[in-house]
Motif scaffolding. Structure first.
Motif, PDB file in Angstrom:
ATOM      1  N   LYS A   1       0.168   2.240  10.098  1.00 22.17           N
ATOM      2  CA  LYS A   1      -0.929   1.427   9.619  1.00 22.17           C
ATOM      3  C   LYS A   1      -0.377   0.335   8.693  1.00 22.17           C
ATOM      4  O   LYS A   1       0.415   0.620   7.806  1.00 22.17           O
ATOM      5  N   ILE A   2      -0.803  -0.891   8.946  1.00 18.34           N
ATOM      6  CA  ILE A   2      -0.386  -2.019   8.106  1.00 18.34           C
ATOM      7  C   ILE A   2      -1.591  -2.486   7.308  1.00 18.34           C
ATOM      8  O   ILE A   2      -2.668  -2.715   7.864  1.00 18.34           O
ATOM      9  N   THR A   3      -1.397  -2.634   6.011  1.00 20.01           N
ATOM     10  CA  THR A   3      -2.463  -3.101   5.130  1.00 20.01           C
ATOM     11  C   THR A   3      -2.014  -4.399   4.471  1.00 20.01           C
ATOM     12  O   THR A   3      -0.896  -4.486   3.961  1.00 20.01           O
TER      13      THR A   3
END
Length: 121
Positions: A2-4
């Motif tokens: 997951k990239i935030t």
């Protein structure tokens, strides 16, 4: 995975990039005047009528404007004689060095320096 993204930091970097672009345009204008490549008779075109237009900086556009009625003619008319009495390097196409000539890498160099000074790691 997951990239935030940190939207606040991205906005801050974009704002600093716009300011760095305006700084870059000012640095190019200063270099242009110091290098004495702009035709100079009374100094009006170089000293009073050349400025950075940053009205469209929100779109990533900054322009160096020469706002005299005769600047276009001096720049584009091949029959104009360019006097080098006051500016020893004066020539007809005074912006060409920054577009495709010996100083074509200078705007990027100035921008890199400006953005690095504004955005701390």
């Amino acid at each position: 995975m997951k990239i935030t993204f940190n939207a606040k930091n991205i906005r801050m970097i974009n704002e600093e990039a716009k300011l760095a672009l305006a700084d870059t345009a000012e640095a190019i204008k200063t270099d242009l005047i110091k290098s004495q490549t702009m035709p100079f008779d009374t100094g009006t075109m170089q000293n009073d009528s050349t400025f950075v237009d940053d009205k469209r900086i929100i779109k990533g556009i900054a322009r160096i404007v020469v706002d005299t009625i005769y600047s276009r003619k001096v720049y584009f008319d091949p029959e104009i004689h360019i006097c080098q009495e006051h500016n020893s390097n004066a020539k007809q196409y005074w912006f060409e060095d920054y577009i495709s000539g010996s100083k074509k890498d200078l705007p990027l160099k100035y921008f890199k320096r400006a953005i690095q000074g504004r955005v701390k790691q």
